[in-house]
Scaffold this motif. Structure first.
Motif, PDB file in Angstrom:
ATOM      1  N   SER A  65      63.059  27.313  40.886  1.00  0.00           N
ATOM      2  CA  SER A  65      63.007  28.701  41.357  1.00  0.00           C
ATOM      3  C   SER A  65      64.428  29.175  41.689  1.00  0.00           C
ATOM      4  O   SER A  65      65.331  28.361  41.846  1.00  0.00           O
ATOM      5  N   PRO A  66      64.584  30.492  41.815  1.00  0.00           N
ATOM      6  CA  PRO A  66      65.902  30.997  42.243  1.00  0.00           C
ATOM      7  C   PRO A  66      66.180  30.571  43.685  1.00  0.00           C
ATOM      8  O   PRO A  66      65.264  30.150  44.386  1.00  0.00           O
ATOM      9  N   ILE A  67      67.420  30.697  44.148  1.00  0.00           N
ATOM     10  CA  ILE A  67      67.781  30.233  45.487  1.00  0.00           C
ATOM     11  C   ILE A  67      67.063  31.022  46.589  1.00  0.00           C
ATOM     12  O   ILE A  67      66.619  30.449  47.577  1.00  0.00           O
ATOM     13  N   LEU A  68      66.916  32.338  46.388  1.00  0.00           N
ATOM     14  CA  LEU A  68      66.348  33.164  47.468  1.00  0.00           C
ATOM     15  C   LEU A  68      64.940  33.703  47.176  1.00  0.00           C
ATOM     16  O   LEU A  68      64.393  34.463  47.960  1.00  0.00           O
ATOM     17  N   GLU A  69      64.358  33.311  46.045  1.00  0.00           N
ATOM     18  CA  GLU A  69      63.034  33.824  45.681  1.00  0.00           C
ATOM     19  C   GLU A  69      62.108  32.676  45.299  1.00  0.00           C
ATOM     20  O   GLU A  69      62.571  31.570  45.046  1.00  0.00           O
ATOM     21  N   LYS A  70      60.802  32.954  45.250  1.00  0.00           N
ATOM     22  CA  LYS A  70      59.842  31.900  44.893  1.00  0.00           C
ATOM     23  C   LYS A  70      59.791  31.647  43.392  1.00  0.00           C
ATOM     24  O   LYS A  70      59.500  30.560  42.942  1.00  0.00           O
ATOM     25  N   GLU A  71      60.054  32.694  42.603  1.00  0.00           N
ATOM     26  CA  GLU A  71      59.953  32.531  41.148  1.00  0.00           C
ATOM     27  C   GLU A  71      60.963  33.406  40.408  1.00  0.00           C
ATOM     28  O   GLU A  71      61.536  34.327  40.987  1.00  0.00           O
ATOM     29  N   PHE A  72      61.161  33.093  39.113  1.00  0.00           N
ATOM     30  CA  PHE A  72      62.013  33.919  38.260  1.00  0.00           C
ATOM     31  C   PHE A  72      61.183  35.071  37.694  1.00  0.00           C
ATOM     32  O   PHE A  72      60.050  34.863  37.277  1.00  0.00           O
ATOM     33  N   TYR A  73      61.749  36.266  37.705  1.00  0.00           N
ATOM     34  CA  TYR A  73      61.057  37.431  37.150  1.00  0.00           C
ATOM     35  C   TYR A  73      61.664  37.759  35.791  1.00  0.00           C
ATOM     36  O   TYR A  73      62.541  38.608  35.686  1.00  0.00           O
ATOM     37  N   LEU A  74      61.203  37.054  34.768  1.00  0.00           N
ATOM     38  CA  LEU A  74      61.755  37.276  33.429  1.00  0.00           C
ATOM     39  C   LEU A  74      60.775  38.102  32.599  1.00  0.00           C
ATOM     40  O   LEU A  74      59.562  38.037  32.828  1.00  0.00           O
ATOM     41  N   PRO A  75      61.293  38.886  31.641  1.00  0.00           N
ATOM     42  CA  PRO A  75      60.388  39.652  30.778  1.00  0.00           C
ATOM     43  C   PRO A  75      59.426  38.710  30.052  1.00  0.00           C
ATOM     44  O   PRO A  75      59.824  37.629  29.619  1.00  0.00           O
ATOM     45  N   THR A  76      58.163  39.130  29.945  1.00  0.00           N
ATOM     46  CA  THR A  76      57.163  38.242  29.345  1.00  0.00           C
ATOM     47  C   THR A  76      56.747  38.675  27.938  1.00  0.00           C
ATOM     48  O   THR A  76      56.174  37.899  27.194  1.00  0.00           O
ATOM     49  N   LYS A  77      57.022  39.937  27.593  1.00  0.00           N
ATOM     50  CA  LYS A  77      56.612  40.421  26.263  1.00  0.00           C
ATOM     51  C   LYS A  77      57.423  39.703  25.176  1.00  0.00           C
ATOM     52  O   LYS A  77      58.621  39.476  25.334  1.00  0.00           O
ATOM     53  N   THR A  78      56.768  39.374  24.061  1.00  0.00           N
ATOM     54  CA  THR A  78      57.503  38.740  22.967  1.00  0.00           C
ATOM     55  C   THR A  78      57.342  39.502  21.646  1.00  0.00           C
ATOM     56  O   THR A  78      58.084  39.268  20.705  1.00  0.00           O
ATOM     57  N   SER A  79      56.343  40.412  21.578  1.00  0.00           N
ATOM     58  CA  SER A  79      56.094  41.066  20.295  1.00  0.00           C
ATOM     59  C   SER A  79      57.029  42.259  20.060  1.00  0.00           C
ATOM     60  O   SER A  79      57.393  42.972  20.983  1.00  0.00           O
ATOM     61  N   VAL A  80      57.420  42.407  18.800  1.00  0.00           N
ATOM     62  CA  VAL A  80      58.214  43.574  18.407  1.00  0.00           C
ATOM     63  C   VAL A  80      57.212  44.673  18.079  1.00  0.00           C
ATOM     64  O   VAL A  80      56.518  44.607  17.077  1.00  0.00           O
ATOM     65  N   ASP A  81      57.073  45.645  18.990  1.00  0.00           N
ATOM     66  CA  ASP A  81      56.080  46.696  18.781  1.00  0.00           C
ATOM     67  C   ASP A  81      56.734  48.060  18.566  1.00  0.00           C
ATOM     68  O   ASP A  81      57.956  48.188  18.606  1.00  0.00           O
TER      69      ASP A  81
ATOM     70  N   SER B 105      71.318  36.713  25.551  1.00  0.00           N
ATOM     71  CA  SER B 105      71.677  35.417  26.151  1.00  0.00           C
ATOM     72  C   SER B 105      70.475  34.483  26.223  1.00  0.00           C
ATOM     73  O   SER B 105      70.631  33.269  26.287  1.00  0.00           O
ATOM     74  N   ARG B 106      69.259  35.072  26.230  1.00  0.00           N
ATOM     75  CA  ARG B 106      68.040  34.235  26.229  1.00  0.00           C
ATOM     76  C   ARG B 106      67.529  34.042  24.801  1.00  0.00           C
ATOM     77  O   ARG B 106      66.446  33.504  24.595  1.00  0.00           O
ATOM     78  N   PHE B 107      68.261  34.527  23.822  1.00  0.00           N
ATOM     79  CA  PHE B 107      67.869  34.472  22.408  1.00  0.00           C
ATOM     80  C   PHE B 107      66.502  35.108  22.166  1.00  0.00           C
ATOM     81  O   PHE B 107      65.691  34.584  21.403  1.00  0.00           O
ATOM     82  N   SER B 108      66.247  36.231  22.838  1.00  0.00           N
ATOM     83  CA  SER B 108      64.986  36.953  22.675  1.00  0.00           C
ATOM     84  C   SER B 108      64.994  37.744  21.362  1.00  0.00           C
ATOM     85  O   SER B 108      65.927  38.499  21.084  1.00  0.00           O
ATOM     86  N   VAL B 109      63.932  37.533  20.552  1.00  0.00           N
ATOM     87  CA  VAL B 109      63.841  38.225  19.267  1.00  0.00           C
ATOM     88  C   VAL B 109      63.680  39.728  19.488  1.00  0.00           C
ATOM     89  O   VAL B 109      64.303  40.549  18.805  1.00  0.00           O
ATOM     90  N   ARG B 110      62.850  40.095  20.482  1.00  0.00           N
ATOM     91  CA  ARG B 110      62.663  41.510  20.822  1.00  0.00           C
ATOM     92  C   ARG B 110      64.005  42.184  21.109  1.00  0.00           C
ATOM     93  O   ARG B 110      64.291  43.279  20.631  1.00  0.00           O
ATOM     94  N   SER B 111      64.831  41.497  21.907  1.00  0.00           N
ATOM     95  CA  SER B 111      66.122  42.085  22.262  1.00  0.00           C
ATOM     96  C   SER B 111      67.053  42.186  21.061  1.00  0.00           C
ATOM     97  O   SER B 111      67.789  43.156  20.914  1.00  0.00           O
ATOM     98  N   MET B 112      67.007  41.161  20.177  1.00  0.00           N
ATOM     99  CA  MET B 112      67.865  41.221  18.979  1.00  0.00           C
ATOM    100  C   MET B 112      67.496  42.425  18.128  1.00  0.00           C
ATOM    101  O   MET B 112      68.372  43.149  17.642  1.00  0.00           O
ATOM    102  N   VAL B 113      66.181  42.655  17.955  1.00  0.00           N
ATOM    103  CA  VAL B 113      65.720  43.808  17.177  1.00  0.00           C
ATOM    104  C   VAL B 113      66.168  45.099  17.859  1.00  0.00           C
ATOM    105  O   VAL B 113      66.732  45.999  17.227  1.00  0.00           O
TER     106      VAL B 113
END
Lengths: 140, 136
Positions: A65-81, B105-113
């Protein structure tokens, strides 16, 4: 403490933007103007930023986890829409037009110039209009 | 060398925010979160944006050319460009910092596009403006 780190990160980020020339529309347009005298600055900025952050990212992600938080808040979407594509096109038009993106726009508020203030106010308006449009039209 | 050094400092700022607060340094996302009514944690966002402005004030002292170049009277170009930047970055979930620095920096395909599209569109826009209006 989280807020103090956020403030410091913003301050350091602004220094980086200012030193690299990203806060100057003439420098940004010099990079985007491929038919003119090409200014490579922006490539250098991206190279420096990605070099440092990609290495740091790998090291930071070894932590639970980060130093001051319980979890990392990273983007979760992966699809190119279509949202990603259309949004990036609209942003690209605005960026090419003004030579300013959101970070440099906010740093430039410190100049107190009417143009910088107008740009940020209309940027906020654009964000708000999209949020409204998304809630009322797209999500229905 | 200054652009690379400036970029490295930007990368450092993004790394600090991720290491301590676990947050991605996407300026459009941070900004739009502040003006969205349902965002639960606005305080760190407001502090980050305040840091950007304080940084701008500091730049006025030791690098004034960095924050005075867009000075000038009101101009419709900046209003319309600002609107498109705001609307587009929320619809496309990111800008030069979120997709460009953090996403790549995270090698995200969405971001590259996204990066290829917004840089390409910006180049084309500038080319059209140069051709039809004769100004950059």
């Amino acid at each position: 403490m989280k807020n103090v780190v956020a403030l410091l990160s913003g301050l350091i980020f602004a220094m980086g933007l200012g030193l690299s020339g990203m806060t100057r529309p003439d420098v940004v347009k010099g990079f985007l103007d491929i038919t003119g005298e090409w200014n490579w600055s922006l490539m250098g900025v991206m190279f420096g930023a990605i070099l440092v952050h990609s290495i740091a990212y790998q090291l930071i992600m070894k932590r639970k986890s980060p130093i001051l938080e319980k979890e990392f808040y990273l983007p979760t979407k992966t699809s190119v829409d279509s949202r990603l594509i259309i949004g990036s096109i609209i942003f690209g038009i605005g960026w090419g037009w003004g030579g300013i993106c959101p970070g440099p726009a906010i740093v430039n508020l410190a100049s107190g110039s009417a143009r910088a203030v107008i740009f940020v106010l209309f940027m906020l308006l654009g964000m708000k209009v999209f949020q409204w449009f998304d809630n009322k039209v797209l999500s229905k | 060398m200054l652009p690379i050094l400036g970029g490295a400092i930007i990368g450092l700022a993004a790394s600090i925010l991720l290491l301590f607060d676990g947050r991605v340094t996407g300026i459009s996302g941070i900004t739009s979160g502040v003006i969205k009514s349902e965002t639960p944690d606005k305080s760190w966002r407001i502090f980050f944006l305040s840091g950007l402005i304080i940084g701008g004030v500091l730049l006025r002292f030791f690098r004034p050319e960095a924050v005075t170049i867009i000075s000038g009277a009101f101009n419709y170009d900046y209003a319309l460009a600002g609107f498109l930047v705001g609307f587009g970055t929320v619809l496309g979930s990111g800008c030069t910092s979120g997709h460009g620095v953090c996403g790549l920096s995270r090698f995200s395909v969405r971001s590259m596009v996204a990066v290829l599209i917004f840089i390409g569109t910006a180049m084309l826009t500038l080319f059209v403006f140069k051709t039809f209006r004769g100004v950059l």
